[in-house]
Design an enzyme around this catalytic site. Sequence first.
Site, mmCIF file in Angstrom:
data_model
loop_
_atom_site.group_PDB
_atom_site.id
_atom_site.type_symbol
_atom_site.label_atom_id
_atom_site.label_comp_id
_atom_site.label_asym_id
_atom_site.label_seq_id
_atom_site.Cartn_x
_atom_site.Cartn_y
_atom_site.Cartn_z
ATOM 1 N N SER A 144 -55.873 57.114 -60.669
ATOM 2 C CA SER A 144 -56.499 58.377 -60.287
ATOM 3 C C SER A 144 -57.985 58.351 -60.615
ATOM 4 C CB SER A 144 -55.780 59.554 -60.962
ATOM 5 O OG SER A 144 -56.286 60.787 -60.508
ATOM 6 N N ASP A 283 -62.835 61.637 -56.377
ATOM 7 C CA ASP A 283 -62.371 60.857 -57.519
ATOM 8 C C ASP A 283 -61.817 59.529 -57.023
ATOM 9 O OD1 ASP A 283 -59.944 61.670 -56.421
ATOM 10 O OD2 ASP A 283 -59.016 62.107 -58.355
ATOM 11 N N ASP A 285 -58.835 57.971 -56.527
ATOM 12 C CA ASP A 285 -57.832 57.839 -55.465
ATOM 13 C C ASP A 285 -58.056 58.839 -54.343
ATOM 14 O OD1 ASP A 285 -57.072 59.957 -57.116
ATOM 15 O OD2 ASP A 285 -54.940 59.667 -56.765
ATOM 16 N N ASP A 287 -57.955 62.034 -53.874
ATOM 17 C CA ASP A 287 -57.176 63.244 -53.566
ATOM 18 C C ASP A 287 -57.855 64.502 -54.081
ATOM 19 O OD1 ASP A 287 -56.757 62.811 -56.261
ATOM 20 O OD2 ASP A 287 -54.599 63.154 -56.209
#
Length: 458
Positions: A144, A283, A285, A287
């Site tokens: 993430s 960020d 990843d 999302d």
Amino acid sequence: RCVEETVRMPQVEQIISQLRLMFDWVVVDLGALVDESGYAFLDSADYIVMTVLPELVCLRNARLLLDQLVARGCVEDRVWIVLNRAGINGGVTKNDIEERLSDEIVGLIAEGVHVIDAGQVGTEMLYWLVGSRELDGGLMCTASHNPKAYTGAKLVKKGAIALSGDAGIQDIRRQIEAGMPKAPGGGTSEIVDIWSKFQNAALAFIEPAAVKPLKVVVDGGNGMAGPMVGPLLRHLKLDLVETYFTPDGTFPGHEPNPLLPENRQFIMDKVSSEGADLGIAWDGDADRCYFIDDTGAFVDGDFMTALLAESLLGKATQPETILYDARASRAVADTVERAGGKAAINRVGHAFFKGRMRREGSMFGGEVSGHYYFRDFYCADSGTIPALLMLELISERGVKLSELLEPYRSTYFISGEINSEVDDAPAKIAEIEATYACLLYTSPSPRDRTRSRMPSSA
């Protein structure tokens, strides 16, 4: 777990000997004790070794280690061999990552699963894949927004509903601790390309022709935003200033977490120096996305939730419900009510947003952390759709982003998230309840709202 370099093998063996008096099996995470070859040589056959491999060591060395353990009689059917893949985001090549993921796929196939391999994609693309094909679940290998030393997995079940510590993950843990039967085998796999279909699904949220050729600074944080969102933004004929738009697990510019001030200072300065209309940062990843206005100022998450809710409600054909998290100011609820919708406060966390949206049919949900959820995107969060909606909104209104935000900034106070530590949390909660339980909040009049300064923790 041995992570200090001062801990040497004799100490480890002494600790293990003591633990063996209490447990049938002892799992050792050697961490820094594993040398650069990835091997660990132990004399005793009474315990299993689990290693955190150095960043440049591929999984094949772990297989060699496993072979050693098998040869020594250390491994039986009831033993789990698991790799803590620390460092997967930093200092490794794409081939290293793919090799490690291939073993995850082999494990799933061994459990009788049909595996659909989408390759290197953004997290929301996995959500879309699980939702659109009505799959039983999905796993996204990602750290993430975390620094390069970390990796992890985001898990979803059918409907792209997230598993979390409070919803599903602990059930899996209990199953593992209770003991798993021998893998039945019989699974299969296939490789799929979902890029074009995902992009079409994302573009369906806006009218592309309405987007003007705005000058936009984008910061992908060397994560997945570049490959995932970049083609859509170029399709819109924007004047793009692309920064850190190529995936690079060493994160040479800054950590991929724009929520931290030190990681967004770059794009704030870049928007100002370029004279851009706005900036968008994602960020790792991709999302979550964050916005910088034309003055170079960061846009708070609850103000962004309010703007996105207003945009979506303007497209709705019937009254809709909008969820917002407990940390948000009154800006969200006031905007939603003014736009003819119903605002509902919700517990923080993606599992709780997605679950409630699916149960109640809520149109949209937003968290101050930058997670934005869409019913028509399988109730999942997206870093692509908010960017597209904001570009459309600014273009249609014909004003600067700072002008759209001025009524919010002049009316509502944002304290930021405030966390307090107390010695006795239950006692403090009881004290707060006793003090404030008799007070009921009533919605103020429009005149009173213009005077109020509600902190985000309210």
